[in-house]
Design an enzyme around this catalytic site. Sequence first.
Site, PDB file in Angstrom:
ATOM      1  N   GLY A  20      -2.397  -4.301 -12.175  1.00  0.00           N
ATOM      2  CA  GLY A  20      -3.238  -3.396 -13.151  1.00  0.00           C
ATOM      3  C   GLY A  20      -2.598  -3.914 -14.482  1.00  0.00           C
ATOM      4  N   THR A  44      -0.330   2.748  -8.598  1.00  0.00           N
ATOM      5  CA  THR A  44      -0.543   1.686  -9.761  1.00  0.00           C
ATOM      6  C   THR A  44      -1.264   2.291 -10.883  1.00  0.00           C
ATOM      7  OG1 THR A  44      -0.435  -0.324  -8.380  1.00  0.00           O
ATOM      8  CG2 THR A  44      -1.721  -0.588 -10.299  1.00  0.00           C
ATOM      9  N   HIS A  57       1.039   4.779 -12.758  1.00  0.00           N
ATOM     10  CA  HIS A  57       1.630   3.988 -14.071  1.00  0.00           C
ATOM     11  C   HIS A  57       1.077   3.476 -15.090  1.00  0.00           C
ATOM     12  CE1 HIS A  57       4.786   0.679 -14.446  1.00  0.00           C
ATOM     13  NE2 HIS A  57       3.828   0.131 -15.144  1.00  0.00           N
ATOM     14  N   GLU A  58      -0.141   2.837 -14.656  1.00  0.00           N
ATOM     15  CA  GLU A  58      -0.741   2.204 -15.818  1.00  0.00           C
ATOM     16  C   GLU A  58      -1.391   3.601 -16.757  1.00  0.00           C
ATOM     17  OE1 GLU A  58      -0.821  -0.847 -16.525  1.00  0.00           O
ATOM     18  OE2 GLU A  58      -0.123  -1.247 -14.421  1.00  0.00           O
ATOM     19  N   TRP A  62      13.230   0.686 -17.674  1.00  0.00           N
ATOM     20  CA  TRP A  62      14.338  -0.084 -18.038  1.00  0.00           C
ATOM     21  C   TRP A  62      14.154  -0.565 -19.484  1.00  0.00           C
ATOM     22  CZ3 TRP A  62      10.025  -1.574 -15.332  1.00  0.00           C
ATOM     23  CH2 TRP A  62       9.451  -2.745 -15.655  1.00  0.00           C
ATOM     24  N   ASP A  99      13.420   3.235 -23.362  1.00  0.00           N
ATOM     25  CA  ASP A  99      11.796   3.530 -23.296  1.00  0.00           C
ATOM     26  C   ASP A  99      11.771   4.678 -24.105  1.00  0.00           C
ATOM     27  OD1 ASP A  99      13.545   5.480 -22.092  1.00  0.00           O
ATOM     28  OD2 ASP A  99      12.493   5.611 -20.298  1.00  0.00           O
ATOM     29  N   THR A 149      15.501  10.016 -19.203  1.00  0.00           N
ATOM     30  CA  THR A 149      15.346   8.689 -17.996  1.00  0.00           C
ATOM     31  C   THR A 149      16.925   7.763 -18.390  1.00  0.00           C
ATOM     32  OG1 THR A 149      14.088   7.474 -19.851  1.00  0.00           O
ATOM     33  CG2 THR A 149      12.782   8.672 -17.928  1.00  0.00           C
ATOM     34  N   GLN A 153      18.617   1.746 -17.817  1.00  0.00           N
ATOM     35  CA  GLN A 153      18.566   0.993 -16.543  1.00  0.00           C
ATOM     36  C   GLN A 153      18.592  -0.457 -16.888  1.00  0.00           C
ATOM     37  OE1 GLN A 153      15.870   2.855 -13.644  1.00  0.00           O
ATOM     38  NE2 GLN A 153      15.186   0.862 -12.894  1.00  0.00           N
ATOM     39  N   ASP A 201       4.945   1.820  -4.228  1.00  0.00           N
ATOM     40  CA  ASP A 201       4.088   3.402  -4.093  1.00  0.00           C
ATOM     41  C   ASP A 201       5.134   4.435  -3.394  1.00  0.00           C
ATOM     42  OD1 ASP A 201       2.547   2.031  -5.515  1.00  0.00           O
ATOM     43  OD2 ASP A 201       0.532   2.681  -4.680  1.00  0.00           O
TER      44      ASP A 201
HETATM   45  N1  ARG Z   1       3.110  -4.359 -12.512  1.00  0.00           N
HETATM   46  C1  ARG Z   1       2.370  -3.398 -13.276  1.00  0.00           C
HETATM   47  C2  ARG Z   1       2.668  -2.959 -14.637  1.00  0.00           C
HETATM   48  O1  ARG Z   1       3.474  -3.443 -15.379  1.00  0.00           O
HETATM   49  C3  ARG Z   1       2.359  -2.155 -12.347  1.00  0.00           C
HETATM   50  C4  ARG Z   1       3.161  -1.700 -11.266  1.00  0.00           C
HETATM   51  C5  ARG Z   1       2.919  -0.578 -10.524  1.00  0.00           C
HETATM   52  N2  ARG Z   1       3.715  -0.207  -9.534  1.00  0.00           N
HETATM   53  C6  ARG Z   1       3.407   0.382  -8.307  1.00  0.00           C
HETATM   54  N3  ARG Z   1       4.215   0.639  -7.692  1.00  0.00           N
HETATM   55  N4  ARG Z   1       2.297   0.747  -7.950  1.00  0.00           N
HETATM   56  O2  ARG Z   1       1.781  -2.417 -15.253  1.00  0.00           O
HETATM   57 ZN    ZN Z   2       3.879  -1.360 -16.514  1.00  0.00          ZN
HETATM   58 CA    CA Z   3      15.766   6.176 -21.434  1.00  0.00          CA
END
Ligand code: ARG
Ligand code: ZN
Ligand code: CA
Length: 269
Positions: free
Chosen positions: A125, A177, A180-181, A192, A203, A208, A211, A241
């Site tokens: 995503g 996902t 996160h988005e 991180w 960040d 947090t 990292q 996830d």
């Molecule tokens: N790689 C994607 C991003 O940087 C999403 C990562 C989502 N991770 C998950 N465990 N669903 O935006």
């Molecule tokens: Zn991301």
């Molecule tokens: Ca931090």
Amino acid sequence: QATVYKIPVVVHVIHNGEALGVGRNIPDAQIISQIEVLTEDFRRMNTDASNTPASFIPVAADVELEFVLAQRDPEGLPTDGIVRVNGQQSEWALTENYELKSLSYWPAEDYLNIWVADISGNYLGYAQFPVSNSLPGLENGSNSRVTDGVVIDFRTFGSKDKYPPANLVNAYNLGRTTTHEIGHYFGLRHIWGDDNGGCNGTDYVNDTPNQGGSTSGCPATSPTSCTSEDMVQNYMDYTDDACMNLFTSGQKTRIRTILDNSPRRASLK
Ligand code: ARG
Ligand code: ZN
Ligand code: CA
């Protein structure tokens, strides 16, 4: 304690002529399972909140956001908040961001647009960040209105726990996902700090832990980097996830600052 904000969502399913419920043309139930995950994760009502390590419980936060499929379309007519469009194409490259979104788009000041499509390559995503004139780590001024929202691959949208028939990628089958988005969409950066392996990135969130790099998979014991225990359970890491289960108070503050001040975010709620 803040006010619970309700975010109206429109889901644009961009398929390639499949019948309703087949392949890219995912069924309503899979979409609804995703919306439920979002509210659970952003309200800390996720059942796996109990897996947050004791050391991080003090900073774990209920972000106080709820997500609802839109009940009125831009014309004011009743809707289920789901739009299905045959995009006449199987896959969508990242460079086709605008073409993809042009197939169907609702005003981004009133709706969180989510496009569910077959993204080329192994992308799960991607999101458009908000603008901010006050927060570090975000662009100020303005950005594109007609591409605002998030795009999620149809293989990682929804939750197999809530909709078991969903045909989802193994490590990404619980809807995180999209969590996160949407974190990015509300201004969160990767935990991180996007410096590959070093401890200089940030960040811009204090609670947090710093990292070294991203975490993949699902580590059995918490790794340590940059002198502290990594918060691999954070939704803004790259873990599977099943291993993600928290946002922090600092992330909540950042999200709420965006929701109170950023164009096309402040008007959403
Ligand atoms: N790689 C994607 C991003 O940087 C999403 C990562 C989502 N991770 C998950 N465990 N669903 O935006
Ligand atoms: Zn991301
Ligand atoms: Ca931090």
